[in-house]
Design an enzyme around this catalytic site. Structure first.
Site, PDB file in Angstrom:
ATOM      1  N   ASP A 152     -23.572  69.602 -44.459  1.00  0.00           N
ATOM      2  CA  ASP A 152     -23.580  69.488 -45.911  1.00  0.00           C
ATOM      3  C   ASP A 152     -23.309  68.027 -46.234  1.00  0.00           C
ATOM      4  OD1 ASP A 152     -23.954  71.146 -48.280  1.00  0.00           O
ATOM      5  OD2 ASP A 152     -22.054  70.267 -48.874  1.00  0.00           O
TER       6      ASP A 152
ATOM      7  N   ASP B 154     -32.804  58.313 -49.620  1.00  0.00           N
ATOM      8  CA  ASP B 154     -32.952  57.148 -48.731  1.00  0.00           C
ATOM      9  C   ASP B 154     -33.609  55.928 -49.400  1.00  0.00           C
ATOM     10  OD1 ASP B 154     -31.631  58.216 -46.609  1.00  0.00           O
ATOM     11  OD2 ASP B 154     -33.407  58.766 -45.464  1.00  0.00           O
TER      12      ASP B 154
HETATM   13  P1  IMP Z   1     -27.580  69.197 -48.632  1.00  0.00           P
HETATM   14  O1  IMP Z   1     -26.576  68.755 -47.634  1.00  0.00           O
HETATM   15  O2  IMP Z   1     -28.771  69.762 -47.962  1.00  0.00           O
HETATM   16  O3  IMP Z   1     -26.980  70.045 -49.721  1.00  0.00           O
HETATM   17  O4  IMP Z   1     -28.162  67.854 -49.276  1.00  0.00           O
HETATM   18  C1  IMP Z   1     -27.637  67.227 -50.383  1.00  0.00           C
HETATM   19  C2  IMP Z   1     -28.652  66.303 -51.002  1.00  0.00           C
HETATM   20  O5  IMP Z   1     -28.394  64.994 -50.538  1.00  0.00           O
HETATM   21  C3  IMP Z   1     -30.110  66.615 -50.693  1.00  0.00           C
HETATM   22  O6  IMP Z   1     -30.891  66.357 -51.828  1.00  0.00           O
HETATM   23  C4  IMP Z   1     -30.449  65.639 -49.606  1.00  0.00           C
HETATM   24  O7  IMP Z   1     -31.808  65.259 -49.652  1.00  0.00           O
HETATM   25  C5  IMP Z   1     -29.538  64.469 -49.926  1.00  0.00           C
HETATM   26  N1  IMP Z   1     -29.165  63.819 -48.684  1.00  0.00           N
HETATM   27  C6  IMP Z   1     -28.338  64.291 -47.729  1.00  0.00           C
HETATM   28  N2  IMP Z   1     -28.292  63.432 -46.703  1.00  0.00           N
HETATM   29  C7  IMP Z   1     -29.113  62.421 -47.012  1.00  0.00           C
HETATM   30  C8  IMP Z   1     -29.515  61.263 -46.311  1.00  0.00           C
HETATM   31  O8  IMP Z   1     -29.137  60.989 -45.175  1.00  0.00           O
HETATM   32  N3  IMP Z   1     -30.390  60.474 -46.948  1.00  0.00           N
HETATM   33  C9  IMP Z   1     -30.871  60.748 -48.203  1.00  0.00           C
HETATM   34  N4  IMP Z   1     -30.546  61.808 -48.874  1.00  0.00           N
HETATM   35  C10 IMP Z   1     -29.671  62.660 -48.287  1.00  0.00           C
END
Ligand code: IMP
Length: 199
Positions: free
Chosen positions: A66, A144
């Site tokens: 997460d 990113d």
């Molecule tokens: P979750 O952990 O899947 O709930 O992601 C949370 C949000 O943060 C999502 O929209 C992901 O795309 C974004 N996110 C999580 N890790 C990264 C990363 O390493 N780079 C860019 N976006 C991220």
């Protein structure tokens, strides 16, 4: 080669984790199994709840991740709401919110929950940086293109997976998880307990 299941629907996350765990002897298998992501104040609570829920339904060892983007000038927003905000506002929406804001400081955080044997273990990683003035790059996923890690001028989306991993929140958390897994492995005894850490 040992095998570990990464329960995620996010191919980008899977690829990053695979590149770290494979060289230390773990085949990472991606499985998309939907699980509840509770509304909670911290990523750790969300990850722990998800892992406990999955542990009752999934056989074998697995990991979940997460993560979120925490922007200083916005009081940590979108934080635990990062996925929802990404779906609704996207990078463009964040850039609009940050229009004219001088303090661009932000950090990415990742929390991994590992289910190993009967236990759940948590590993966290943080990557400080700042929000770029515009979207740059085509690599990676999610936020990113608008995140520049500390000490860099490029966004994560302008880096290779290896470069991003060497600096990122996820890279840090997964390297800690990998170290833990290595410490748990006792190769010569078949009947070793789920986690053997030596004495
Ligand atoms: P979750 O952990 O899947 O709930 O992601 C949370 C949000 O943060 C999502 O929209 C992901 O795309 C974004 N996110 C999580 N890790 C990264 C990363 O390493 N780079 C860019 N976006 C991220």
């Amino acid at each position: 080669m040992r095998r570990i299941t990464f329960i995620t629907g996010n191919r980008g996350k899977y690829e990053e984790v695979r590149r770290i765990l494979e060289p230390i002897g773990y085949e990472v298998v991606q499985k998309k199994i939907p699980y509840p992501e509770i509304q909670a104040g911290t990523l750790e609570e969300v990850a722990r709840f998800g892992a406990e829920w999955l542990a009752e339904r999934v056989e074998g060892d697995f990991i979940i991740d997460d993560s979120g983007l925490f922007i200083h000038a916005l009081g940590g927003f979108p934080g635990v709401y990062s996925a929802y905000v990404y779906r609704t506002l996207g990078c463009e929406g964040i850039l609009k919110l940050m229009d004219g804001v001088e303090d661009r400081r932000a950090e990415f955080r990742a929390v991994f929950a590992l289910r190993l044997g009967g236990e759940i273990h948590i590993f966290a990683g943080v990557c400080p940086g700042r929000i770029a003035g515009e979207m740059r790059g085509t690599g990676g996923f999610g936020y990113d293109p608008i995140f520049v890690p500390e000490g860099e001028v490029r966004t994560f989306a302008e880096m290779s997976t290896e470069e991003k991993n060497s600096l990122s929140h996820r890279g840090r958390a997964v390297r800690a998880l990998g170290e833990y897994l290595k410490g748990c492995v006792r190769p010569t005894r078949r009947t070793s307990p789920p986690c053997w850490r030596g004495s």
